[in-house]
Design a protein around this motif. Structure first.
Motif, PDB file in Angstrom:
ATOM      1  N   GLN A 190       0.833  -1.203   0.000  1.00  0.00           N
ATOM      2  CA  GLN A 190       0.000   0.000   0.000  1.00  0.00           C
ATOM      3  C   GLN A 190       0.868   1.254   0.000  1.00  0.00           C
ATOM      4  OE1 GLN A 190      -2.922   0.225   3.212  1.00  0.00           O
ATOM      5  NE2 GLN A 190      -2.622   2.440   3.305  1.00  0.00           N
ATOM      6  N   SER A 201      -8.430   0.373   1.648  1.00  0.00           N
ATOM      7  CA  SER A 201      -7.572  -0.801   1.828  1.00  0.00           C
ATOM      8  C   SER A 201      -7.813  -1.440   3.189  1.00  0.00           C
ATOM      9  CB  SER A 201      -6.096  -0.414   1.697  1.00  0.00           C
ATOM     10  OG  SER A 201      -5.789   0.011   0.399  1.00  0.00           O
ATOM     11  N   SER A 214      -3.945   2.974   8.242  1.00  0.00           N
ATOM     12  CA  SER A 214      -3.454   1.666   7.788  1.00  0.00           C
ATOM     13  C   SER A 214      -3.212   0.711   8.958  1.00  0.00           C
ATOM     14  CB  SER A 214      -2.157   1.834   6.981  1.00  0.00           C
ATOM     15  OG  SER A 214      -1.085   2.258   7.808  1.00  0.00           O
TER      16      SER A 214
END
Length: 507
Positions: free
Chosen positions: A75, A440, A244
């Motif tokens: 990512q 994500s 994240s």
């Protein structure tokens, strides 16, 4: 190759007299070169910048295999570029206004090319991520200059709308072509060539720009706001890192809450610095203007969904459907053509329906594609699982981008052109980088560590459903807040002067 607009196609509307301090910016940068050539060189630079946002997507499985990177690291191969790009975009736009658009075009392209070489030769994951961040910095200096060079080369009116549409189409085509270009290079050579290919292309464009572009600048004596650029970039990166981490830690863990709070604090500090400095990176008065505020908010929202499309589609094609990198790139070719078509149709529709209507229509078409894509399965057929929903998504992206860019930049004074152009790109890329971090995480949470095609597909589908909701909200906002058509005067200049005039020294 799309045809370039001619500056003589329409008569520009009356404009305010230009002050001596900005005269050099008001005159076309194409004084010694035809407008089509200037537009072509600027679009070539924009193509490279946008290409590198998406070209690495099909190479991610190969990068993971060679460098041993995990899902979070992959990512950041995308986000290291995007966050650096977004965070320094306004600085790049202001640098072009102060030191010359041609000079910044050359500096940004040179930095981008050298960083591409370093990334292509990287032996460790940290070297690749550092090179991608430096690439993003070069792109941030280069990209605002491309749009400013285009708008300076072509008079305001229908011809400029077509020039902006060409710039949008070429940039969109760069993002769309990334999958195909990356697939060909990975299959025939290696993943390293998705970066190394920029070196010869960048050298050719550098030579052409050095020979054919003419310098222009605002020359108002203001300094660069480097603290502002560092604060907003650090804030974005810290926020994205915190988001994240939610996949592994959950939303209530200290490892998540601390970077989220730090990122918000850095952005708040950035706003405080901008309100107090004599030469702000982003004059906050611009955000009081309806065209600037509404168009950039819409850019942020649509970018947060659109940016992620190529990332998830290429992973879906390879990880769930078993396509090769080249096969994944070829599968997305119709989408590439659709975004170019949408960008070229938008100016024609704007003349009859208005910019607001076309922008909202684009968001709705894209939302329909995202909704369709969210029904994907692990054994989906190409026609219904990739091609048709992809065409809808990218047709909508092309339709919305041109009117939003036209609204956001309409009426900008020559001395603010680079700033406003940089703000347009910043909003779109900032939305994309944070959107990728969020979506994500959403996809990974649904997959829950299961590497099967079925589990991965469930995660990708949830990401597209979330993107559908974001695009529907963006369409509603556009219909309520956007002005119907671009301004023909210079309200941006007036607002900027009102907020800066008493504190900014003028040479």
């Amino acid at each position: 190759m799309t045809s370039m607009p001619e500056a003589t196609d329409s008569v520009p509307p009356p404009r305010r007299p230009v002050s001596p301090s900005s005269a050099s910016s008001a005159s076309p940068s194409s004084a010694s070169s035809p407008a089509w050539l200037v537009v072509a060189l600027a679009c070539a630079g924009q193509f490279l910048v946008v290409l590198d946002v998406s070209v690495v997507n099909v190479a991610l499985p190969s990068i993971r295999a060679e460098l041993g990177m995990g899902a979070a690291g992959l990512q950041w191969v995308v986000n290291a570029y995007a966050i650096s790009f977004a965070g320094f975009m306004l600085l790049g736009g202001r640098a072009g206004d102060l030191y010359g658009r041609k000079r910044m075009f050359l500096v940004g392209l040179a930095l981008f090319t050298v960083a591409s070489l370093a990334g292509g030769l990287a032996r460790d994951d940290w070297q690749l991520l550092l090179a991608r961040a430096v690439q993003g910095l070069g792109a941030a200096v280069l990209a605002p200059a491309t749009l400013t060079i285009v708008t300076a080369a072509v008079p305001e009116g229908a011809a400029r709308a077509r020039a902006i549409a060409t710039w949008t189409a070429v940039g969109a085509g760069g993002g769309a072509a990334g999958g195909l270009v990356g697939g060909v290079l990975v299959d025939l050579l290696s993943w390293r060539w998705v970066l190394l290919i920029n070196v010869p292309v960048g050298a050719v464009v550098l030579a052409g720009a050095l020979a054919r572009l003419t310098e222009s600048r605002a020359g108002d004596g203001r300094r660069l706001d480097l603290p502002g650029a560092l604060l907003v970039t650090a804030g974005l990166a810290t926020l994205a890192y915190g988001i994240s981490r939610t996949e592994a830690e959950g939303w209530t863990a200290a490892a998540v809450l601390v970077p989220l709070a730090a990122g918000l604090a850095l952005i708040a500090l950035f706003l405080a610095v901008e309100a107090r400095t004599a030469a702000p990176l982003m004059p906050l008065g611009l955000l009081r203007l309806r065209p600037v505020a509404s168009a950039n908010t819409a850019m942020f929202l649509t970018g947060s969904a659109m940016f992620c499309m190529w990332y998830f589609m290429t992973l879906y094609a390879q990880n769930a459907l078993g396509y090769t990198p080249l096969g994944a790139g070829l599968a997305l070719m119709p989408s590439s053509l659709a975004i170019v078509l949408g960008s070229k149709l938008a100016p024609r529709l704007m003349r009859t329906a208005g910019a607001r209507t076309v922008a909202a229509l684009g968001a709705l078409v894209a939302a329909a594609g995202f909704g369709w894509q969210s029904t994907m399965t692990a054994d989906g057929a190409y026609l219904t699982a990739i091609m048709l929903p992809g065409v809808l998504m990218m047709l909508g992206a092309g339709l919305s981008a041109t009117p939003l860019a036209a609204l956001a930049t309409s009426g900008a004074a020559p001395g603010e052109a680079g700033l406003v152009s940089g703000l347009v790109n910043t909003s779109r890329t900032m939305g994309g980088s944070l959107g990728l971090a969020v979506l994500s995480t959403v996809a990974a949470a649904r997959t829950d560590g299961r590497p099967t095609p079925e589990a991965l597909t469930e995660g990708y589908a949830l990401a597209f459903r979330t993107g559908t909701g974001v695009l529907l909200a963006a369409a509603a906002l556009m219909l309520v807040w956007l002005p119907r058509r671009p301004a023909t005067g210079a309200p941006v200049a007036e607002a900027s002067s009102a907020t800066e005039g008493s504190r900014t020294p003028v040479k």
